[in-house]
Design a protein around this motif. Sequence first.
Motif, PDB file in Angstrom:
ATOM      1  N   GLU A  72      52.746  -7.837  56.628  1.00 48.22           N
ATOM      2  CA  GLU A  72      51.794  -7.755  57.855  1.00 48.22           C
ATOM      3  C   GLU A  72      50.579  -6.669  57.690  1.00 48.22           C
ATOM      4  O   GLU A  72      50.552  -5.864  58.493  1.00 48.22           O
ATOM      5  CB  GLU A  72      52.626  -7.372  58.929  1.00 48.22           C
ATOM      6  CG  GLU A  72      53.432  -8.457  60.063  1.00 48.22           C
ATOM      7  CD  GLU A  72      52.181  -9.367  60.469  1.00 48.22           C
ATOM      8  OE1 GLU A  72      51.186  -8.971  61.451  1.00 48.22           O
ATOM      9  OE2 GLU A  72      52.236 -10.619  60.336  1.00 48.22           O
ATOM     10  N   LYS A  73      50.067  -6.989  56.436  1.00 54.33           N
ATOM     11  CA  LYS A  73      49.185  -5.694  56.016  1.00 54.33           C
ATOM     12  C   LYS A  73      47.598  -6.494  56.082  1.00 54.33           C
ATOM     13  O   LYS A  73      47.635  -7.275  55.328  1.00 54.33           O
ATOM     14  CB  LYS A  73      49.519  -5.158  54.898  1.00 54.33           C
ATOM     15  CG  LYS A  73      48.536  -4.029  54.397  1.00 54.33           C
ATOM     16  CD  LYS A  73      49.101  -3.517  52.946  1.00 54.33           C
ATOM     17  CE  LYS A  73      48.095  -2.460  52.370  1.00 54.33           C
ATOM     18  NZ  LYS A  73      48.074  -1.258  53.056  1.00 54.33           N
ATOM     19  N   LEU A  74      46.639  -5.812  56.638  1.00 50.23           N
ATOM     20  CA  LEU A  74      45.233  -6.418  56.400  1.00 50.23           C
ATOM     21  C   LEU A  74      44.722  -6.024  55.123  1.00 50.23           C
ATOM     22  O   LEU A  74      44.902  -4.808  54.565  1.00 50.23           O
ATOM     23  CB  LEU A  74      44.462  -5.439  57.242  1.00 50.23           C
ATOM     24  CG  LEU A  74      43.068  -5.877  57.459  1.00 50.23           C
ATOM     25  CD1 LEU A  74      42.418  -5.840  58.758  1.00 50.23           C
ATOM     26  CD2 LEU A  74      42.160  -5.427  56.428  1.00 50.23           C
ATOM     27  N   ILE A  75      44.443  -7.019  54.211  1.00 48.43           N
ATOM     28  CA  ILE A  75      44.176  -6.751  52.995  1.00 48.43           C
ATOM     29  C   ILE A  75      42.735  -7.198  52.695  1.00 48.43           C
ATOM     30  O   ILE A  75      42.207  -7.066  51.571  1.00 48.43           O
ATOM     31  CB  ILE A  75      45.101  -7.721  52.014  1.00 48.43           C
ATOM     32  CG1 ILE A  75      44.962  -9.162  52.462  1.00 48.43           C
ATOM     33  CG2 ILE A  75      46.535  -7.157  51.882  1.00 48.43           C
ATOM     34  CD1 ILE A  75      45.600  -9.742  51.358  1.00 48.43           C
ATOM     35  N   GLY A  76      41.890  -7.388  53.533  1.00 46.22           N
ATOM     36  CA  GLY A  76      40.508  -7.872  53.415  1.00 46.22           C
ATOM     37  C   GLY A  76      40.060  -8.580  54.796  1.00 46.22           C
ATOM     38  O   GLY A  76      40.534  -8.609  55.724  1.00 46.22           O
ATOM     39  N   VAL A  77      38.780  -9.107  54.370  1.00 51.42           N
ATOM     40  CA  VAL A  77      38.210  -9.756  55.631  1.00 51.42           C
ATOM     41  C   VAL A  77      37.531 -11.076  55.218  1.00 51.42           C
ATOM     42  O   VAL A  77      36.872 -10.980  53.752  1.00 51.42           O
ATOM     43  CB  VAL A  77      36.927  -8.889  56.325  1.00 51.42           C
ATOM     44  CG1 VAL A  77      36.046  -9.679  57.150  1.00 51.42           C
ATOM     45  CG2 VAL A  77      37.512  -7.818  56.747  1.00 51.42           C
ATOM     46  N   ALA A  78      37.537 -12.269  55.832  1.00 55.30           N
ATOM     47  CA  ALA A  78      36.958 -13.348  55.328  1.00 55.30           C
ATOM     48  C   ALA A  78      36.157 -13.883  56.403  1.00 55.30           C
ATOM     49  O   ALA A  78      36.445 -13.688  57.690  1.00 55.30           O
ATOM     50  CB  ALA A  78      37.813 -14.468  55.070  1.00 55.30           C
ATOM     51  N   GLU A  79      34.869 -14.501  56.189  1.00 52.29           N
ATOM     52  CA  GLU A  79      33.769 -14.847  57.161  1.00 52.29           C
ATOM     53  C   GLU A  79      33.419 -16.333  56.904  1.00 52.29           C
ATOM     54  O   GLU A  79      33.165 -16.857  55.787  1.00 52.29           O
ATOM     55  CB  GLU A  79      32.743 -13.811  57.165  1.00 52.29           C
ATOM     56  CG  GLU A  79      32.771 -12.530  57.584  1.00 52.29           C
ATOM     57  CD  GLU A  79      31.477 -12.129  58.225  1.00 52.29           C
ATOM     58  OE1 GLU A  79      30.771 -12.671  58.721  1.00 52.29           O
ATOM     59  OE2 GLU A  79      31.500 -10.947  58.089  1.00 52.29           O
ATOM     60  N   LEU A  80      33.120 -16.974  57.969  1.00 47.35           N
ATOM     61  CA  LEU A  80      32.295 -18.228  57.793  1.00 47.35           C
ATOM     62  C   LEU A  80      31.246 -18.157  58.701  1.00 47.35           C
ATOM     63  O   LEU A  80      31.316 -17.585  60.135  1.00 47.35           O
ATOM     64  CB  LEU A  80      33.553 -19.345  58.252  1.00 47.35           C
ATOM     65  CG  LEU A  80      32.681 -20.854  58.129  1.00 47.35           C
ATOM     66  CD1 LEU A  80      33.841 -21.821  57.806  1.00 47.35           C
ATOM     67  CD2 LEU A  80      31.698 -21.287  59.276  1.00 47.35           C
TER      68      LEU A  80
END
Length: 178
Positions: A72-80
């Motif tokens: 349950e760890k934030l490892i990045g960001v992804a965008e569209l």
Amino acid sequence: MAIQQRIRLRELRQTDWRSIHSYAGLDISCRYQPWGPNSEEDTLKFVSQAIRDTKKSPRSRFAFAVIEEEKEKLIGVAELNIRDFGNKIGEIGYIIHPDFWSSGYATEAGALLLHLGYTVLDLHRIYATCHPENSGSLRVLEKLGMTKEGTMREDLKMKNGWRDSLLYSILKHEWAGM
């Protein structure tokens, strides 16, 4: 393309800024980007703007936290980002914390973005750009089934001058056939 379930995408929260800053403040994370390394204020502004953009109508920016499911760890960001509503064109991008590079997470995040773009947003064409020397990102785009269209010369202003960008894309019918 079958989507693995090691990650999920969720809307960004203001409290995500510290996890995002843990990589956005690193030189290695942004060496191919026109931004960074971020100050804490830069990261706070990024997260705040991404959250404000969720309320725009029509919504054109879909910025998500990439969450590694097991911890349950934030490892990045992804965008569209929808770049042209009339022609149904979107652009994807992603950034993963360097501790998680070469593990397939960027490819999984990209696959989830393509799924969103084609099944929920009914886009026709999705593209991505990357620095010609960013071999990791090039591999991700190829694994996603995207086609290299060419080089856009000096299309992005960097801290030390202009950079070229490689352009990749995939059409809805190509994606559906994978």
